[in-house]
Design a protein around this motif. Structure first.
Motif, PDB file in Angstrom:
ATOM      1  N   ALA A  68       0.841  -1.205   0.000  1.00  0.00           N
ATOM      2  CA  ALA A  68       0.000   0.000   0.000  1.00  0.00           C
ATOM      3  C   ALA A  68       0.877   1.256   0.000  1.00  0.00           C
ATOM      4  CB  ALA A  68      -0.936  -0.008   1.202  1.00  0.00           C
ATOM      5  N   GLN A  69       1.957   1.245   0.778  1.00  0.00           N
ATOM      6  CA  GLN A  69       2.883   2.377   0.781  1.00  0.00           C
ATOM      7  C   GLN A  69       3.515   2.547  -0.595  1.00  0.00           C
ATOM      8  OE1 GLN A  69       5.480   1.247   4.052  1.00  0.00           O
ATOM      9  NE2 GLN A  69       4.562   2.820   5.365  1.00  0.00           N
ATOM     10  N   LYS A 113      19.482  12.995   5.275  1.00  0.00           N
ATOM     11  CA  LYS A 113      20.319  13.948   4.530  1.00  0.00           C
ATOM     12  C   LYS A 113      21.512  14.244   5.414  1.00  0.00           C
ATOM     13  CE  LYS A 113      21.283  17.277   1.477  1.00  0.00           C
ATOM     14  NZ  LYS A 113      20.820  17.770   0.242  1.00  0.00           N
ATOM     15  N   GLY A 114      22.711  14.066   4.860  1.00  0.00           N
ATOM     16  CA  GLY A 114      23.913  14.267   5.675  1.00  0.00           C
ATOM     17  C   GLY A 114      23.918  13.284   6.827  1.00  0.00           C
ATOM     18  N   ASP A 115      24.081  13.788   8.040  1.00  0.00           N
ATOM     19  CA  ASP A 115      24.072  12.902   9.207  1.00  0.00           C
ATOM     20  C   ASP A 115      22.773  13.037  10.006  1.00  0.00           C
ATOM     21  OD1 ASP A 115      24.455  15.428  10.195  1.00  0.00           O
ATOM     22  OD2 ASP A 115      26.152  14.918  11.483  1.00  0.00           O
ATOM     23  N   LYS A 116      21.726  13.535   9.357  1.00  0.00           N
ATOM     24  CA  LYS A 116      20.463  13.774  10.056  1.00  0.00           C
ATOM     25  C   LYS A 116      19.315  12.968   9.472  1.00  0.00           C
ATOM     26  CE  LYS A 116      21.213  18.401  11.754  1.00  0.00           C
ATOM     27  NZ  LYS A 116      22.426  18.967  11.459  1.00  0.00           N
ATOM     28  N   GLU A 117      18.454  12.500  10.364  1.00  0.00           N
ATOM     29  CA  GLU A 117      17.186  11.906   9.948  1.00  0.00           C
ATOM     30  C   GLU A 117      16.173  13.048   9.892  1.00  0.00           C
ATOM     31  OE1 GLU A 117      13.719   9.123  11.811  1.00  0.00           O
ATOM     32  OE2 GLU A 117      15.749   8.287  11.879  1.00  0.00           O
ATOM     33  N   LEU A 118      15.553  13.230   8.735  1.00  0.00           N
ATOM     34  CA  LEU A 118      14.605  14.324   8.553  1.00  0.00           C
ATOM     35  C   LEU A 118      13.172  13.932   8.881  1.00  0.00           C
ATOM     36  CD1 LEU A 118      16.003  15.799   5.228  1.00  0.00           C
ATOM     37  CD2 LEU A 118      16.614  16.374   7.580  1.00  0.00           C
ATOM     38  N   GLY A 119      12.893  12.643   8.860  1.00  0.00           N
ATOM     39  CA  GLY A 119      11.545  12.193   9.176  1.00  0.00           C
ATOM     40  C   GLY A 119      11.392  10.718   8.920  1.00  0.00           C
ATOM     41  N   ARG A 120      10.300  10.166   9.467  1.00  0.00           N
ATOM     42  CA  ARG A 120       9.996   8.757   9.254  1.00  0.00           C
ATOM     43  C   ARG A 120       8.516   8.506   9.408  1.00  0.00           C
ATOM     44  NH1 ARG A 120      12.755   4.512  13.080  1.00  0.00           N
ATOM     45  NH2 ARG A 120      14.583   5.757  12.635  1.00  0.00           N
ATOM     46  N   ILE A 121       8.073   7.443   8.799  1.00  0.00           N
ATOM     47  CA  ILE A 121       6.699   6.962   8.904  1.00  0.00           C
ATOM     48  C   ILE A 121       6.790   5.463   9.188  1.00  0.00           C
ATOM     49  CG2 ILE A 121       4.588   6.452   7.622  1.00  0.00           C
ATOM     50  CD1 ILE A 121       5.080   8.945   5.962  1.00  0.00           C
ATOM     51  N   VAL A 122       5.995   5.004  10.140  1.00  0.00           N
ATOM     52  CA  VAL A 122       5.954   3.576  10.445  1.00  0.00           C
ATOM     53  C   VAL A 122       4.533   3.070  10.240  1.00  0.00           C
ATOM     54  CG1 VAL A 122       6.352   1.795  12.198  1.00  0.00           C
ATOM     55  CG2 VAL A 122       7.824   3.828  12.120  1.00  0.00           C
ATOM     56  N   ALA A 123       4.378   2.188   9.273  1.00  0.00           N
ATOM     57  CA  ALA A 123       3.109   1.492   9.000  1.00  0.00           C
ATOM     58  C   ALA A 123       1.953   2.420   8.644  1.00  0.00           C
ATOM     59  CB  ALA A 123       2.721   0.590  10.175  1.00  0.00           C
ATOM     60  N   LYS A 154      -1.746   8.523   1.779  1.00  0.00           N
ATOM     61  CA  LYS A 154      -1.031   9.251   0.740  1.00  0.00           C
ATOM     62  C   LYS A 154      -0.581  10.620   1.252  1.00  0.00           C
ATOM     63  CE  LYS A 154      -1.505  10.453  -4.144  1.00  0.00           C
ATOM     64  NZ  LYS A 154      -2.420  10.498  -5.290  1.00  0.00           N
ATOM     65  N   GLY A 155      -1.398  11.252   2.087  1.00  0.00           N
ATOM     66  CA  GLY A 155      -1.061  12.563   2.631  1.00  0.00           C
ATOM     67  C   GLY A 155       0.184  12.526   3.508  1.00  0.00           C
ATOM     68  N   SER A 156       0.288  11.522   4.367  1.00  0.00           N
ATOM     69  CA  SER A 156       1.460  11.389   5.238  1.00  0.00           C
ATOM     70  C   SER A 156       2.719  11.096   4.428  1.00  0.00           C
ATOM     71  CB  SER A 156       1.250  10.268   6.259  1.00  0.00           C
ATOM     72  OG  SER A 156       0.187  10.572   7.118  1.00  0.00           O
ATOM     73  N   ILE A 157       2.582  10.211   3.451  1.00  0.00           N
ATOM     74  CA  ILE A 157       3.727   9.853   2.614  1.00  0.00           C
ATOM     75  C   ILE A 157       4.145  11.051   1.771  1.00  0.00           C
ATOM     76  CG2 ILE A 157       4.504   8.344   0.742  1.00  0.00           C
ATOM     77  CD1 ILE A 157       2.692   6.154   2.051  1.00  0.00           C
ATOM     78  N   LYS A 158       3.172  11.809   1.272  1.00  0.00           N
ATOM     79  CA  LYS A 158       3.482  13.012   0.494  1.00  0.00           C
ATOM     80  C   LYS A 158       4.237  14.026   1.360  1.00  0.00           C
ATOM     81  CE  LYS A 158       1.462  16.649  -2.415  1.00  0.00           C
ATOM     82  NZ  LYS A 158       2.456  17.627  -2.046  1.00  0.00           N
ATOM     83  N   ALA A 159       3.807  14.197   2.594  1.00  0.00           N
ATOM     84  CA  ALA A 159       4.484  15.141   3.494  1.00  0.00           C
ATOM     85  C   ALA A 159       5.942  14.733   3.700  1.00  0.00           C
ATOM     86  CB  ALA A 159       3.751  15.214   4.830  1.00  0.00           C
ATOM     87  N   LEU A 160       6.195  13.439   3.840  1.00  0.00           N
ATOM     88  CA  LEU A 160       7.564  12.958   4.028  1.00  0.00           C
ATOM     89  C   LEU A 160       8.376  13.159   2.748  1.00  0.00           C
ATOM     90  CD1 LEU A 160       9.553  11.564   5.993  1.00  0.00           C
ATOM     91  CD2 LEU A 160       8.783   9.385   5.032  1.00  0.00           C
ATOM     92  N   MET A 161       7.773  12.858   1.609  1.00  0.00           N
ATOM     93  CA  MET A 161       8.464  13.044   0.334  1.00  0.00           C
ATOM     94  C   MET A 161       8.721  14.531   0.061  1.00  0.00           C
ATOM     95  SD  MET A 161       6.647  10.015  -1.914  1.00  0.00           S
ATOM     96  CE  MET A 161       7.423  10.412  -3.473  1.00  0.00           C
TER      97      MET A 161
END
Length: 138
Positions: free
Chosen positions: A58-59, A108-118, A122-129
């Motif tokens: 689905a993701q 990006k670089g040495d930082k985690e900018l965000g994550r989604i778990v399960a 589409k809105g959440s995935i779009k925000a991360l992208m």
């Protein structure tokens, strides 16, 4: 429509997106790849998934739809598929504290900018992208 016309149309519709360079494929993970891409200054979108996982599928559908809507994602972001069955207990998964398959992470670089778990919305995935796209453009 006769059978020959149908087959011709079916083949043409499958080939046209490939010919137009529609979507770049994600890169399959191998040890050292993420470090290499990050050192090169790339923004990395990790997709920890398993072939049998319905949440992962689905993701993937949401990611592909978003890429089709906005080609800038593929141009600016390095998408890496991490096979959970092979690399779920890898150093990469441990270092990022990945809890399970169907986890999406942007680095990006040495930082985690965000994550989604399960999350398959589409809105959440779009925000991360979008967060990844903004970082890649900076």
């Amino acid at each position: 429509m006769d059978r020959r016309s149908f087959l011709t149309l079916a083949v043409a519709s499958a080939v046209v997106p490939l010919a137009s360079g529609a979507q770049a494929a994600s890169v399959a993970y191998k040890p050292g790849l993420v470090t290499e891409k990050l050192k090169a200054g790339e923004t990395v979108f990790l997709d920890f998934k398993a072939s049998w996982c319905t949440t992962c599928k689905a993701q993937e559908r949401a990611i592909q739809a978003l890429k089709a809507e906005n080609p800038a994602y593929d141009q600016a972001i390095t998408f890496i598929d991490v096979d959970w069955d092979t690399y779920g207990k890898s150093d990469l998964a441990k270092s990022l504290k990945i809890p399970r398959r169907s986890t999406l992470v942007v680095l990006k670089g040495d930082k985690e900018l965000g994550r989604i778990v399960a999350d398959t919305s589409k809105g959440s995935i779009k925000a991360l992208m979008d967060k990844a796209l903004t970082a890649a453009s900076a």
